[in-house]
Design an enzyme around this catalytic site. Sequence first.
Site, PDB file in Angstrom:
ATOM      1  N   GLY A   1       7.927  -3.664   5.748  1.00 42.61           N
ATOM      2  CA  GLY A   1       7.467  -4.920   5.134  1.00 42.61           C
ATOM      3  C   GLY A   1       7.858  -6.139   5.934  1.00 42.61           C
TER       4      GLY A   1
ATOM      5  CB  THR B   1      14.549   3.793   6.490  1.00 39.13           C
ATOM      6  OG1 THR B   1      15.434   4.446   7.416  1.00 39.13           O
ATOM      7  CG2 THR B   1      14.535   2.316   6.815  1.00 39.13           C
TER       8      THR B   1
ATOM      9  NE  ARG C   1      19.051  -7.984  11.268  1.00 38.09           N
ATOM     10  CZ  ARG C   1      18.414  -6.971  11.840  1.00 38.09           C
ATOM     11  NH1 ARG C   1      18.121  -6.999  13.099  1.00 38.09           N
ATOM     12  NH2 ARG C   1      18.052  -5.919  11.138  1.00 38.09           N
TER      13      ARG C   1
ATOM     14  N   GLY D   1      16.333   2.023  17.622  1.00 36.81           N
ATOM     15  CA  GLY D   1      16.492   3.473  17.743  1.00 36.81           C
ATOM     16  C   GLY D   1      15.771   3.942  19.003  1.00 36.81           C
TER      17      GLY D   1
ATOM     18  CG  ASN E   1      -4.897 -39.757 -17.741  1.00 34.35           C
ATOM     19  OD1 ASN E   1      -4.111 -40.667 -17.485  1.00 34.35           O
ATOM     20  ND2 ASN E   1      -4.861 -38.600 -17.130  1.00 34.35           N
TER      21      ASN E   1
HETATM   22  C1  UD1 Z   1      14.804   0.790  11.833  1.00 35.70           C
HETATM   23  C2  UD1 Z   1      14.941   2.161  12.485  1.00 35.70           C
HETATM   24  C3  UD1 Z   1      15.070   2.004  14.009  1.00 35.70           C
HETATM   25  C4  UD1 Z   1      13.929   1.188  14.568  1.00 35.70           C
HETATM   26  C5  UD1 Z   1      13.831  -0.159  13.848  1.00 35.70           C
HETATM   27  C6  UD1 Z   1      12.610  -0.943  14.275  1.00 35.70           C
HETATM   28  C7  UD1 Z   1      16.130   3.437  10.751  1.00 35.70           C
HETATM   29  C8  UD1 Z   1      17.381   4.115  10.383  1.00 35.70           C
HETATM   30  N1  UD1 Z   1      16.108   2.819  11.945  1.00 35.70           N
HETATM   31  O1  UD1 Z   1      16.024   0.111  12.009  1.00 35.70           O
HETATM   32  O2  UD1 Z   1      15.078   3.265  14.629  1.00 35.70           O
HETATM   33  O3  UD1 Z   1      14.100   0.987  15.965  1.00 35.70           O
HETATM   34  O4  UD1 Z   1      13.722   0.074  12.421  1.00 35.70           O
HETATM   35  O5  UD1 Z   1      12.675  -2.241  13.759  1.00 35.70           O
HETATM   36  O6  UD1 Z   1      15.166   3.511  10.012  1.00 35.70           O
HETATM   37  N2  UD1 Z   1      14.446  -0.694   3.874  1.00 35.70           N
HETATM   38  C9  UD1 Z   1      14.213  -0.239   2.596  1.00 35.70           C
HETATM   39  N3  UD1 Z   1      15.197   0.417   1.938  1.00 35.70           N
HETATM   40  C10 UD1 Z   1      16.416   0.661   2.495  1.00 35.70           C
HETATM   41  C11 UD1 Z   1      16.650   0.194   3.809  1.00 35.70           C
HETATM   42  C12 UD1 Z   1      15.646  -0.471   4.488  1.00 35.70           C
HETATM   43  O7  UD1 Z   1      13.126  -0.432   2.052  1.00 35.70           O
HETATM   44  O8  UD1 Z   1      17.257   1.269   1.841  1.00 35.70           O
HETATM   45  C13 UD1 Z   1      13.377  -1.419   4.564  1.00 35.70           C
HETATM   46  C14 UD1 Z   1      13.805  -2.814   4.994  1.00 35.70           C
HETATM   47  O9  UD1 Z   1      13.522  -3.763   3.974  1.00 35.70           O
HETATM   48  C15 UD1 Z   1      12.943  -3.052   6.229  1.00 35.70           C
HETATM   49  C16 UD1 Z   1      12.730  -1.646   6.799  1.00 35.70           C
HETATM   50  O10 UD1 Z   1      13.046  -0.732   5.753  1.00 35.70           O
HETATM   51  O11 UD1 Z   1      11.699  -3.615   5.885  1.00 35.70           O
HETATM   52  C17 UD1 Z   1      13.584  -1.349   8.022  1.00 35.70           C
HETATM   53  O12 UD1 Z   1      14.942  -1.375   7.620  1.00 35.70           O
HETATM   54  P1  UD1 Z   1      16.110  -1.929   8.533  1.00 35.70           P
HETATM   55  O13 UD1 Z   1      17.391  -1.663   7.856  1.00 35.70           O
HETATM   56  O14 UD1 Z   1      15.837  -3.312   8.953  1.00 35.70           O
HETATM   57  O15 UD1 Z   1      15.983  -0.945   9.788  1.00 35.70           O
HETATM   58  P2  UD1 Z   1      16.387  -1.275  11.250  1.00 35.70           P
HETATM   59  O16 UD1 Z   1      17.856  -1.454  11.339  1.00 35.70           O
HETATM   60  O17 UD1 Z   1      15.514  -2.353  11.785  1.00 35.70           O
END
Ligand code: UD1
Length: 488
Positions: free
Chosen positions: A132, A110, A45, A170, A415
Amino acid sequence: MKKLRKASTSSRISGRAPSHSENTGPLETGPRFAVAIMAAGKGTRLKSQLPKVLHEVGGKPLLAHAITAAARVVPARDVYAIVGHEAERVRSALEHTGVQFVLQAEQRGTGQALMVAQEALGGYDHVIVLSGDAPLITAETIGRLRNFHLEERAAMTLLSADLEIPTGYGRIVRKNPRSSEVQAIVEEKSANAEQRKIREINSGFYVFAVKPLYANIGKLSTANPHGEFYLTDMAAVLRRAKQRVVAWKTANASEVLGAELAHIDQQMRLSKCRQLMEEGVTIFYPSTCVIDADVQVAPDTVIEPFVQLLGNTRIGTACRVRSYSVIRDSEIGDGVTIRPGCVMEEARVAAGAMIGPYSHLRTGSEIGEGAHVGNFVETKKIRLGKGSKANHLTYLGDAEIGAGVNIGAGTITCNYDGVNKHKTVIEDEVFIGSDSTLVAPVRVGKGAYVGAASCITEDVPAEALAIGRSRQIVKEGWAREKAAARKK
Ligand code: UD1
């Protein structure tokens, strides 16, 4: 504007404050806690080459803020950053924090982030999971979430919040409206029309009991619109395994909400100014000042508009930092005046010194007590002794300058010979006349004088006068004769 996480335009909290113990810091005894910070995602994004978690707010990468909060709840060695996209770059930017790193080579969700961390986390009793890319989370909120998790004896506890516009997040499906127990978390894309109306959202922060987490994590599947392992599905997976899953609704949704990076940055900097003002610092027009999170300023110091204090800068008491100065990683003693338009990097200024206007103190500049560095003076790797003055239009580099020295306007230490840097030594009480060049390596002995416009290439003994310029020639009547010749 760059947008971080999912943004919501407004929020309202129906705070159902649970009972919990008030210690939100590290636990002295009891179960062993780790914090895992998910930081492997690319952050598409933001449309940037820089990994999402290295984007800065409040003068620090996003991930550094999450680490700071985590390290107030558990020791840094028990914090695990799960990195993947540009892992080496992220690791080298944050290695100094003392946390550990776990590699998630492919980012498949995640849920998978926690699967790859099993070896690292397997020895703990509980793991707190943070994102993070969520820099506003505080140690207090993490601590309260942990306490609630322990009190509820839950296998999974998640942090939720009520939002007026929950789109993108979520949703929490509770067992019944009054229960702390959660049935499932449903992602926006998988939610039906009824579920999309739920305003209680999943913040993305959790606490898991490690045993049930890893006994069941293999049951996650990728049968969802993103084809990823969702950590959120652990709610339903653990429920089916007859484990307790609960939610704690925070009374402070702003900590979990997404927002534009610029907005978060502005919020953080304003709250830093507020904190300093509460501690006795005066800041005029704080919305124009940029003060990084780790900067320290002692009481009774005054900061004028449009000042930037960056990195690990420390400023003593009763100083005045006038407008348009940019100071990074520098140490300023008590009672120092920094006049407008100064730039400093890795400099040290002792008590009572006077700097500027328009001075540039570069790395390794050490300005002594009560010394003056004035207009358009550039210094680099020098020591300027107590009470010495370099007030106008001067370059001082690689120099050791004693106490009570006067450096005349336009003095330059030469210098650099094109290959190597050499040192200039100017002992106590020396007077360097204006427009002098000191060709290093060279030493001017104690109490010596250098005549104005001298080019000094050899050492000057103590208490001597050195003049290194051609003798003045006066041609009597020269101008008159020239004018007369023009009239002919
Ligand atoms: C996630 C939640 C959602 C919640 C939201 C809040 C899931 C499936 N959904 O969605 O319910 O409302 O956060 O902001 O978890 N990351 C990894 N490895 C991966 C994928 C992601 O480390 O394989 C890290 C990303 O860098 C980020 C965090 O996990 O820091 C969240 O991942 P992201 O894909 O942004 O989740 P959301 O779509 O925001």
